[in-house]
Design a protein around this motif. Structure first.
Motif, PDB file in Angstrom:
ATOM      1  N   PRO A 141       6.080  18.634  38.004  1.00 25.74           N
ATOM      2  CA  PRO A 141       5.283  19.250  39.065  1.00 25.74           C
ATOM      3  C   PRO A 141       4.932  18.262  40.181  1.00 25.74           C
ATOM      4  CG  PRO A 141       3.936  18.854  37.126  1.00 25.74           C
ATOM      5  CD  PRO A 141       5.345  18.506  36.751  1.00 25.74           C
ATOM      6  N   ALA A 142       4.737  18.784  41.371  1.00 21.53           N
ATOM      7  CA  ALA A 142       4.374  17.955  42.530  1.00 21.53           C
ATOM      8  C   ALA A 142       2.879  17.641  42.570  1.00 21.53           C
ATOM      9  CB  ALA A 142       4.776  18.667  43.821  1.00 21.53           C
ATOM     10  N   ASP A 143       2.081  18.361  41.812  1.00 21.87           N
ATOM     11  CA  ASP A 143       0.624  18.206  41.896  1.00 21.87           C
ATOM     12  C   ASP A 143       0.118  16.774  41.785  1.00 21.87           C
ATOM     13  OD1 ASP A 143       0.366  20.882  42.395  1.00 21.87           O
ATOM     14  OD2 ASP A 143      -0.199  21.410  40.354  1.00 21.87           O
ATOM     15  N   PRO A 144       0.640  15.930  40.888  1.00 20.49           N
ATOM     16  CA  PRO A 144       0.122  14.563  40.835  1.00 20.49           C
ATOM     17  C   PRO A 144       0.327  13.779  42.132  1.00 20.49           C
ATOM     18  CG  PRO A 144       1.391  15.048  38.865  1.00 20.49           C
ATOM     19  CD  PRO A 144       1.604  16.186  39.819  1.00 20.49           C
ATOM     20  N   TRP A 145       1.267  14.221  42.951  1.00 21.64           N
ATOM     21  CA  TRP A 145       1.575  13.515  44.191  1.00 21.64           C
ATOM     22  C   TRP A 145       0.832  14.082  45.386  1.00 21.64           C
ATOM     23  CZ3 TRP A 145       3.397   9.194  42.876  1.00 21.64           C
ATOM     24  CH2 TRP A 145       4.220   9.083  41.765  1.00 21.64           C
ATOM     25  N   ARG A 146       0.110  15.151  45.215  1.00 19.00           N
ATOM     26  CA  ARG A 146      -0.658  15.748  46.315  1.00 19.00           C
ATOM     27  C   ARG A 146      -1.945  14.948  46.495  1.00 19.00           C
ATOM     28  NH1 ARG A 146       1.744  20.513  47.691  1.00 19.00           N
ATOM     29  NH2 ARG A 146       2.992  21.492  46.073  1.00 19.00           N
ATOM     30  N   ARG A 147      -1.806  13.842  47.213  1.00 22.43           N
ATOM     31  CA  ARG A 147      -2.922  12.901  47.413  1.00 22.43           C
ATOM     32  C   ARG A 147      -2.894  12.422  48.853  1.00 22.43           C
ATOM     33  NH1 ARG A 147      -4.674  10.042  43.032  1.00 22.43           N
ATOM     34  NH2 ARG A 147      -4.879   8.248  44.400  1.00 22.43           N
ATOM     35  N   ASP A 148      -4.040  12.022  49.359  1.00 22.68           N
ATOM     36  CA  ASP A 148      -4.105  11.513  50.728  1.00 22.68           C
ATOM     37  C   ASP A 148      -3.372  10.193  50.894  1.00 22.68           C
ATOM     38  OD1 ASP A 148      -5.582  13.684  51.537  1.00 22.68           O
ATOM     39  OD2 ASP A 148      -7.509  12.679  51.275  1.00 22.68           O
ATOM     40  N   ASP A 149      -3.229   9.432  49.808  1.00 24.59           N
ATOM     41  CA  ASP A 149      -2.602   8.112  49.901  1.00 24.59           C
ATOM     42  C   ASP A 149      -1.125   8.113  49.507  1.00 24.59           C
ATOM     43  OD1 ASP A 149      -3.186   8.652  47.267  1.00 24.59           O
ATOM     44  OD2 ASP A 149      -4.131   6.732  46.840  1.00 24.59           O
ATOM     45  N   VAL A 150      -0.522   9.302  49.455  1.00 23.04           N
ATOM     46  CA  VAL A 150       0.900   9.441  49.132  1.00 23.04           C
ATOM     47  C   VAL A 150       1.561  10.313  50.203  1.00 23.04           C
ATOM     48  CG1 VAL A 150       2.556  10.424  47.488  1.00 23.04           C
ATOM     49  CG2 VAL A 150       0.563   9.182  46.645  1.00 23.04           C
ATOM     50  N   ASP A 151       2.698   9.868  50.701  1.00 19.25           N
ATOM     51  CA  ASP A 151       3.492  10.652  51.650  1.00 19.25           C
ATOM     52  C   ASP A 151       4.429  11.534  50.820  1.00 19.25           C
ATOM     53  OD1 ASP A 151       5.163  11.677  53.596  1.00 19.25           O
ATOM     54  OD2 ASP A 151       5.793   9.728  54.372  1.00 19.25           O
ATOM     55  N   LEU A 152       4.009  12.785  50.589  1.00 13.52           N
ATOM     56  CA  LEU A 152       4.791  13.727  49.783  1.00 13.52           C
ATOM     57  C   LEU A 152       5.707  14.524  50.705  1.00 13.52           C
ATOM     58  CD1 LEU A 152       5.451  15.226  47.154  1.00 13.52           C
ATOM     59  CD2 LEU A 152       3.463  16.694  47.614  1.00 13.52           C
ATOM     60  N   ARG A 153       6.998  14.434  50.435  1.00 11.71           N
ATOM     61  CA  ARG A 153       7.994  15.156  51.232  1.00 11.71           C
ATOM     62  C   ARG A 153       8.659  16.195  50.340  1.00 11.71           C
ATOM     63  NH1 ARG A 153      10.427  10.337  55.012  1.00 11.71           N
ATOM     64  NH2 ARG A 153       8.397   9.400  55.441  1.00 11.71           N
TER      65      ARG A 153
END
Length: 70
Positions: free
Chosen positions: A28-40
């Protein structure tokens, strides 16, 4: 399952860019949905990276190595 490290320890030390497939059911992408990560997010893609993804990653990396903003 837990990764065994805190992602904040990584994002404090380095820029974190994550290319993630929107249709990925394995990770899942949820762990990467953070302000300090550039999620593409890649629309329609699944868990297996394809040539288009690798081209995007390599273009980003070569721009970073050349000192250009990616």
């Amino acid at each position: 399952r837990p990764w065994g490290f805190d992602i904040r320890e990584v994002t404090r030390r380095a820029e974190v860019v994550v290319w993630h497939a929107s249709a990925d059911r394995d990770a899942p992408a949820d762990p990467w949905r953070r302000d300090d990560v550039d999620l593409r997010l890649r629309s329609g893609a699944d868990h297996v990276p394809d040539a288009v993804l690798w081209q995007q990653v390599l273009e980003w990396a070569s721009q970073k190595l050349a000192g250009s903003p990616a």
